[in-house]
Design a protein around this motif. Structure first.
Motif, PDB file in Angstrom:
ATOM      1  N   ILE A   6       0.837  -1.198   0.000  1.00  0.00           N
ATOM      2  CA  ILE A   6       0.000   0.000   0.000  1.00  0.00           C
ATOM      3  C   ILE A   6       0.873   1.250   0.000  1.00  0.00           C
ATOM      4  CG2 ILE A   6      -1.696   1.309   1.335  1.00  0.00           C
ATOM      5  CD1 ILE A   6      -2.763  -1.424   2.339  1.00  0.00           C
ATOM      6  N   ALA A   7       1.935   1.240   0.817  1.00  0.00           N
ATOM      7  CA  ALA A   7       2.854   2.369   0.862  1.00  0.00           C
ATOM      8  C   ALA A   7       3.538   2.576  -0.488  1.00  0.00           C
ATOM      9  CB  ALA A   7       3.902   2.152   1.951  1.00  0.00           C
ATOM     10  N   ALA A   8       3.890   1.471  -1.155  1.00  0.00           N
ATOM     11  CA  ALA A   8       4.533   1.575  -2.471  1.00  0.00           C
ATOM     12  C   ALA A   8       3.606   2.227  -3.482  1.00  0.00           C
ATOM     13  CB  ALA A   8       4.962   0.186  -2.952  1.00  0.00           C
ATOM     14  N   ALA A   9       2.319   1.895  -3.412  1.00  0.00           N
ATOM     15  CA  ALA A   9       1.358   2.501  -4.336  1.00  0.00           C
ATOM     16  C   ALA A   9       1.202   3.996  -4.056  1.00  0.00           C
ATOM     17  CB  ALA A   9       0.010   1.798  -4.220  1.00  0.00           C
ATOM     18  N   ILE A  10       1.179   4.378  -2.781  1.00  0.00           N
ATOM     19  CA  ILE A  10       1.083   5.798  -2.431  1.00  0.00           C
ATOM     20  C   ILE A  10       2.271   6.563  -2.973  1.00  0.00           C
ATOM     21  CG2 ILE A  10       1.120   7.410  -0.480  1.00  0.00           C
ATOM     22  CD1 ILE A  10      -0.487   5.358   1.111  1.00  0.00           C
ATOM     23  N   GLU A  11       3.461   5.995  -2.812  1.00  0.00           N
ATOM     24  CA  GLU A  11       4.665   6.668  -3.293  1.00  0.00           C
ATOM     25  C   GLU A  11       4.694   6.717  -4.821  1.00  0.00           C
ATOM     26  OE1 GLU A  11       8.195   5.065  -1.411  1.00  0.00           O
ATOM     27  OE2 GLU A  11       7.037   4.637   0.395  1.00  0.00           O
ATOM     28  N   GLN A  12       4.335   5.604  -5.465  1.00  0.00           N
ATOM     29  CA  GLN A  12       4.367   5.561  -6.929  1.00  0.00           C
ATOM     30  C   GLN A  12       3.398   6.562  -7.534  1.00  0.00           C
ATOM     31  OE1 GLN A  12       2.540   2.220  -8.863  1.00  0.00           O
ATOM     32  NE2 GLN A  12       4.116   2.105 -10.459  1.00  0.00           N
ATOM     33  N   SER A  13       2.247   6.756  -6.902  1.00  0.00           N
ATOM     34  CA  SER A  13       1.250   7.676  -7.445  1.00  0.00           C
ATOM     35  C   SER A  13       1.614   9.141  -7.207  1.00  0.00           C
ATOM     36  CB  SER A  13      -0.117   7.390  -6.810  1.00  0.00           C
ATOM     37  OG  SER A  13      -0.127   7.751  -5.437  1.00  0.00           O
ATOM     38  N   GLY A  14       2.531   9.409  -6.250  1.00  0.00           N
ATOM     39  CA  GLY A  14       2.886  10.783  -5.909  1.00  0.00           C
ATOM     40  C   GLY A  14       1.967  11.386  -4.860  1.00  0.00           C
ATOM     41  N   ASP A  71       1.722  -2.341  -9.890  1.00  0.00           N
ATOM     42  CA  ASP A  71       2.163  -3.467 -10.699  1.00  0.00           C
ATOM     43  C   ASP A  71       3.291  -4.194  -9.974  1.00  0.00           C
ATOM     44  OD1 ASP A  71       4.769  -2.212 -11.506  1.00  0.00           O
ATOM     45  OD2 ASP A  71       3.430  -0.832 -12.547  1.00  0.00           O
ATOM     46  N   TRP A  72       3.551  -5.412 -10.412  1.00  0.00           N
ATOM     47  CA  TRP A  72       4.498  -6.241  -9.677  1.00  0.00           C
ATOM     48  C   TRP A  72       5.929  -5.724  -9.771  1.00  0.00           C
ATOM     49  CZ3 TRP A  72       3.422  -9.127  -5.858  1.00  0.00           C
ATOM     50  CH2 TRP A  72       4.394  -9.971  -5.321  1.00  0.00           C
ATOM     51  N   ASP A  73       6.263  -5.016 -10.827  1.00  0.00           N
ATOM     52  CA  ASP A  73       7.607  -4.448 -10.927  1.00  0.00           C
ATOM     53  C   ASP A  73       7.891  -3.507  -9.766  1.00  0.00           C
ATOM     54  OD1 ASP A  73       8.175  -5.812 -13.218  1.00  0.00           O
ATOM     55  OD2 ASP A  73       7.584  -4.183 -14.571  1.00  0.00           O
ATOM     56  N   VAL A  74       6.861  -2.790  -9.323  1.00  0.00           N
ATOM     57  CA  VAL A  74       7.011  -1.903  -8.164  1.00  0.00           C
ATOM     58  C   VAL A  74       6.906  -2.700  -6.870  1.00  0.00           C
ATOM     59  CG1 VAL A  74       6.011   0.055  -6.924  1.00  0.00           C
ATOM     60  CG2 VAL A  74       6.130   0.095  -9.418  1.00  0.00           C
ATOM     61  N   ALA A  75       5.955  -3.615  -6.817  1.00  0.00           N
ATOM     62  CA  ALA A  75       5.725  -4.382  -5.585  1.00  0.00           C
ATOM     63  C   ALA A  75       6.940  -5.219  -5.207  1.00  0.00           C
ATOM     64  CB  ALA A  75       4.504  -5.276  -5.755  1.00  0.00           C
ATOM     65  N   GLU A  76       7.634  -5.750  -6.192  1.00  0.00           N
ATOM     66  CA  GLU A  76       8.769  -6.617  -5.859  1.00  0.00           C
ATOM     67  C   GLU A  76       9.965  -5.838  -5.319  1.00  0.00           C
ATOM     68  OE1 GLU A  76      10.734  -6.961 -10.362  1.00  0.00           O
ATOM     69  OE2 GLU A  76       9.911  -8.707  -9.351  1.00  0.00           O
ATOM     70  N   ARG A  77       9.883  -4.495  -5.364  1.00  0.00           N
ATOM     71  CA  ARG A  77      10.979  -3.687  -4.823  1.00  0.00           C
ATOM     72  C   ARG A  77      10.763  -3.310  -3.356  1.00  0.00           C
ATOM     73  NH1 ARG A  77      10.688  -1.075 -10.016  1.00  0.00           N
ATOM     74  NH2 ARG A  77       9.676   0.778  -9.123  1.00  0.00           N
ATOM     75  N   ILE A  78       9.661  -3.770  -2.754  1.00  0.00           N
ATOM     76  CA  ILE A  78       9.494  -3.521  -1.322  1.00  0.00           C
ATOM     77  C   ILE A  78      10.548  -4.330  -0.579  1.00  0.00           C
ATOM     78  CG2 ILE A  78       7.016  -3.175  -1.667  1.00  0.00           C
ATOM     79  CD1 ILE A  78       6.571  -5.809  -0.160  1.00  0.00           C
ATOM     80  N   PRO A  79      10.901  -3.962   0.650  1.00  0.00           N
ATOM     81  CA  PRO A  79      11.975  -4.663   1.365  1.00  0.00           C
ATOM     82  C   PRO A  79      11.572  -6.054   1.840  1.00  0.00           C
ATOM     83  CG  PRO A  79      11.028  -2.962   2.747  1.00  0.00           C
ATOM     84  CD  PRO A  79      10.418  -2.780   1.390  1.00  0.00           C
ATOM     85  N   TRP A  80      11.635  -7.010   0.931  1.00  0.00           N
ATOM     86  CA  TRP A  80      11.283  -8.381   1.283  1.00  0.00           C
ATOM     87  C   TRP A  80      12.219  -8.938   2.346  1.00  0.00           C
ATOM     88  CZ3 TRP A  80       6.829 -10.393  -0.492  1.00  0.00           C
ATOM     89  CH2 TRP A  80       6.246  -9.793  -1.624  1.00  0.00           C
TER      90      TRP A  80
END
Length: 493
Positions: free
Chosen positions: A109-117, A339-348
């Motif tokens: 969710i945080a990644a989507a917030i950041e990606q959207s600006g 999208d998964w390209d962004v999601a896979e960059r979260i700190p797994w």
């Protein structure tokens, strides 16, 4: 602005030099090997001693980052079964704990917030509300950082806010000591509030999730509102206090310093954003729905068909919705908000770190080490509860100056269990105090990634961070003990 390498930012921790890593690698092996050679003390299960040897190795490697922290967290998977401490399935089960998926969903969710600006829009509009005098600039950035870090990674919040703070400060003040003072106060305010704001919600920082899991295991389940009651009280005290220290004591800022120019910069940033986009609006709606579901989870779970609703389920549902709801891109109508390209960059790696900490904690619990340590700590029962909490919080805060907040709390979990068993103390008082304290390292650049980002700007000097941070550490110790001591019993009743 120079920034730390990305790999040092994922865990909101610190980077260690190459020499420190090599020393830590061999020191960890030496300590663990020596402990194994000496053998278990009388009355302690030999398997518990072997688990403790592994914990000692992991702590040294976590603190020194001898190898990547997530790689260290994989050791229980192989070492515990080989030593016969746990069965393979028992060692592996904690890596799939629901709290890990709560973390993964929250970071998506945080990644989507950041990606959207959307995060940038929120921050800039908060600044427009607070004004543009020097003290208001510092306060505005601190307020925006606090609000964002309650929901988004502390590191990501600091990385987003610091460049904006520098741009505003450079526009507000001419070259000279006033500009440096304003910049130093701003970037330190951002760094400190990234840590302070993180304690406000269970998902604000990974340590909160670790602490919440420990509390649940010890019979204390805090709901989202209950957590926010304690964390919010800490924020309500620490943020104004930090602002006062930075603007009235550490850096004596004038009342007026080119404030019209600074406000013009902020307004220009807001105009450049334009109207809210479809993507931002849809992400905002999902974010608000998830936040509301977390807050009102208990009444929602009483509705038909929602009895299994948990914070983890809500987070994962929100994350999945981001992949389903279209972003409104006319050139690619089927593209989702995430999208998964962004999601896979979260700190797994943090998820693995969680699993490793929970796995070693399970080994220590099952082998009876916690009970053994508790028996050695029975003397604590004679001390006042507040004194026990103050000692615990103080030790955790200053330990977090040298190790990442995640590693600090993970290493403290067996001690917390032993303190509860040995002193008969309230798990809420002990667990919540240590959890909040792990995020309160303000003195050193290596204490948190946010501190490192502030120091990398060149505005605050090392001695200033030491002086201001030490005072804020003391304030944080007192604030945490006060908030947990006063509010904890109320929310349990």
């Amino acid at each position: 602005m120079p920034q730390p390498a990305p790999e040092t930012l994922l865990e909101e921790g610190h980077a260690t030099s190459g020499l420190g890593q090599r020393i830590g690698f061999f020191l960890g092996l030496a300590i663990a090997g020596t402990m194994a050679w000496l053998g278990a003390p009388d009355g302690l299960n030999p398997k518990a001693w072997l688990a403790l040897c592994l914990l000692a190795l992991m702590i040294v490697w976590w603190v020194s980052e001898a190898i990547p922290v997530a790689a260290t967290a994989l050791l229980p998977l192989c070492i515990l079964p080989m030593m016969g401490v746990l069965k393979p399935v028992e060692a592996a089960a904690p890596y799939a704990d629901p709290i890990i998926f709560l973390f993964i969903g929250g970071f998506m969710i945080a990644a989507a917030i950041e990606q959207s600006g959307l995060h940038r829009r929120i921050a800039i509009h908060v600044l427009l509300l607070v004004g543009s005098s020097p003290a208001a600039i510092v306060g505005g950035f601190m307020l925006a950082t606090t609000l964002l870090s309650m929901w988004i990674s502390n590191t990501a919040t600091a990385l987003m806010m610091t460049p904006i703070a520098l741009a505003v400060c450079q526009a507000a003040a001419p070259e000279g000591p006033h500009r440096r003072s304003l910049m130093a106060a701003c970037v330190l305010g951002v760094a400190y509030c990234a840590s302070i704001g993180g304690v406000g919600t269970p998902i604000g920082t990974p340590t909160n999730l670790i602490g919440a899991r420990w509390l649940e295991a010890n019979g204390v389940g805090l709901s989202f509102p209950q957590w926010m009651a304690i964390g919010g009280a800490i924020i309500a005290i620490m943020v104004p206090l930090t602002w006062f220290v930075l603007t009235r004591i550490a850096y004596r800022l004038p009342k007026h310093l080119g404030d019209d120019t600074a406000r013009a910069v902020i307004a220009a940033e807001a105009r450049a954003l334009g109207p809210i986009s479809r993507k931002e609006g849809r992400v905002l709606v999902i974010f608000l729905l998830v936040a509301l579901a977390w807050i009102f989870r208990e009444p929602l779970s009483k509705l038909p068909g929602l009895s299994g609703l948990t914070d983890m389920v809500i987070a994962v549902l929100g994350a999945v919705a981001l992949f389903i709801v279209p972003a409104g891109d006319k050139t690619n109508p089927g593209k989702g908000l995430l999208d998964w390209d962004v999601a896979e960059r979260i700190p797994w790696g943090i998820a693995i770190l969680f699993g490793g900490g929970l796995s070693i904690a399970a080994a220590l619990e099952q082998t009876g080490l916690s009970s053994y340590i508790g028996a050695q700590l029975t003397g604590l029962g004679a001390l006042p509860v507040l004194l026990v909490v103050l000692i615990l919080v103080g030790a955790t805060v200053f330990l977090s100056e040298l190790a990442s907040n995640v590693a600090t709390l993970t290493a403290m979990l067996p001690v917390l269990t032993a303190m509860v068993a040995g002193s008969g103390g309230d798990p809420l008082m002990i667990g919540a105090s240590a959890t909040f304290a792990a995020s309160f390292g303000f003195m050193l650049p290596i204490a948190t990634a946010a501190n490192a980002i502030a120091y990398a700007t060149g505005a605050p000097q090392q001695r200033e961070m030491l002086r201001v941070g030490f005072f804020l550490n003391l304030c944080g110790i007192a604030t945490i003990a006060l908030a947990v001591g006063l509010i904890g019993p109320l929310i349990r009743n």
